[in-house]
Design a protein around this motif. Structure first.
Motif, PDB file in Angstrom:
ATOM      1  N   GLY A 287       0.775  -1.239   0.000  1.00 41.91           N
ATOM      2  CA  GLY A 287       0.000   0.000   0.000  1.00 41.91           C
ATOM      3  C   GLY A 287       0.802   1.283   0.000  1.00 41.91           C
ATOM      4  N   LEU A 288       2.061   1.242  -0.455  1.00 41.53           N
ATOM      5  CA  LEU A 288       2.887   2.458  -0.450  1.00 41.53           C
ATOM      6  C   LEU A 288       2.905   3.175  -1.792  1.00 41.53           C
ATOM      7  CD1 LEU A 288       5.950   1.457   1.763  1.00 41.53           C
ATOM      8  CD2 LEU A 288       3.980   2.851   2.367  1.00 41.53           C
ATOM      9  N   ALA A 289       2.161   2.658  -2.770  1.00 37.15           N
ATOM     10  CA  ALA A 289       2.079   3.328  -4.071  1.00 37.15           C
ATOM     11  C   ALA A 289       0.648   3.225  -4.586  1.00 37.15           C
ATOM     12  CB  ALA A 289       3.034   2.682  -5.069  1.00 37.15           C
ATOM     13  N   PRO A 290       0.056   4.330  -5.033  1.00 34.74           N
ATOM     14  CA  PRO A 290      -1.276   4.264  -5.630  1.00 34.74           C
ATOM     15  C   PRO A 290      -1.251   3.402  -6.896  1.00 34.74           C
ATOM     16  CG  PRO A 290      -0.648   6.531  -5.161  1.00 34.74           C
ATOM     17  CD  PRO A 290       0.579   5.709  -5.004  1.00 34.74           C
ATOM     18  N   ALA A 291      -2.347   2.719  -7.154  1.00 28.44           N
ATOM     19  CA  ALA A 291      -2.447   1.891  -8.365  1.00 28.44           C
ATOM     20  C   ALA A 291      -2.384   2.772  -9.613  1.00 28.44           C
ATOM     21  CB  ALA A 291      -3.754   1.108  -8.340  1.00 28.44           C
ATOM     22  N   LEU A 292      -2.089   2.144 -10.745  1.00 28.89           N
ATOM     23  CA  LEU A 292      -1.947   2.887 -11.999  1.00 28.89           C
ATOM     24  C   LEU A 292      -3.215   3.659 -12.360  1.00 28.89           C
ATOM     25  CD1 LEU A 292       0.035   0.347 -14.216  1.00 28.89           C
ATOM     26  CD2 LEU A 292       0.924   2.329 -12.986  1.00 28.89           C
ATOM     27  N   ASP A 293      -4.376   3.129 -11.983  1.00 26.52           N
ATOM     28  CA  ASP A 293      -5.636   3.791 -12.328  1.00 26.52           C
ATOM     29  C   ASP A 293      -6.189   4.643 -11.184  1.00 26.52           C
ATOM     30  OD1 ASP A 293      -6.271   1.718 -10.631  1.00 26.52           O
ATOM     31  OD2 ASP A 293      -7.918   0.929 -11.859  1.00 26.52           O
ATOM     32  N   ASP A 294      -5.397   4.823 -10.131  1.00 25.27           N
ATOM     33  CA  ASP A 294      -5.812   5.652  -9.000  1.00 25.27           C
ATOM     34  C   ASP A 294      -5.530   7.115  -9.351  1.00 25.27           C
ATOM     35  OD1 ASP A 294      -5.971   7.075  -6.551  1.00 25.27           O
ATOM     36  OD2 ASP A 294      -5.406   5.299  -5.413  1.00 25.27           O
TER      37      ASP A 294
END
Length: 204
Positions: free
Chosen positions: A79-86
């Protein structure tokens, strides 16, 4: 994975993320003394002759921001990086590359004692413009933090930007502004940050 590193290099920053991700057991850290960085053996790995350098499945990743981004995405379940579609992904990348580009360029020039007048004359060709724009950008971001840069959850961008801001304050390149204090004090509570000497010294 192999991480070629040096305890007195920018690679120290990567270890914050490694600890935050809890992947110490998945990385073999290899110390590269400064005198060996431009020897033929290491130049075969990284022709730039710099650390840190991460090798994963035969692929070489250099540049601290690239290693941060790669590891945070590789272990996305942490959970340390937003998803590509976030929608927050854009702001996340903005902070990662602001810290790697304009902020570190500003720190480097100030550390070399380049006169302010010379910086002002060349501001159009510099990624950071001038000191006032760097401070305004940082103050706005930290005033809007809630409590982290992207909201309620910490991200790799918080760790990366936070480290460089703390280091710049320690070097007296940046002032320790009131706008910075809540963000820095929040990071100081993280176990991964507790071994950072600059953090301890600015809070003494």
């Amino acid at each position: 994975m192999k991480l070629y590193n040096n305890i007195q290099s920018r690679g120290m920053t990567v270890m914050l993320l490694v600890k935050e991700l809890g992947i110490e057991d998945q990385i073999e850290e290899i110390n590269v003394p400064y005198e060996n960085m431009h020897q033929a053996e290491y130049l075969k790995i990284n022709p730039m002759g710099k650390v840190p350098c991460l090798i994963d499945q035969g692929v070489m990743i250099s540049e601290v921001a690239a290693i941060f981004t790669y590891l945070a995405d590789k272990y996305s379940e942490k959970g340390l990086a937003p998803a590509l579609d976030d929608p927050k992904r854009g702001a996340y990348l903005k902070w990662m590359f602001f810290a790697h580009g304009p902020l570190t360029e500003f720190m480097d020039l100030k550390g070399l004692n380049v006169p302010d007048e010379q910086i002002e004359q060349r501001k159009r060709s510099l990624t950071f413009g001038h000191e006032e724009s760097v401070l305004a950008f940082l103050k706005k971001g930290m005033q809007e933090a809630n409590p982290y840069l992207l909201g309620e959850k910490i991200s790799a961008a918080d760790l990366f930007l936070g480290y460089w801001v703390i280091f710049a304050i320690y070097l007296k390149i940046l002032p320790y502004l009131d706008e910075f204090k809540p963000f820095i004090q929040l990071l100081a509570q993280r176990d991964s940050m507790k071994g950072v000497p600059w953090l301890q010294k600015i809070n003494d």
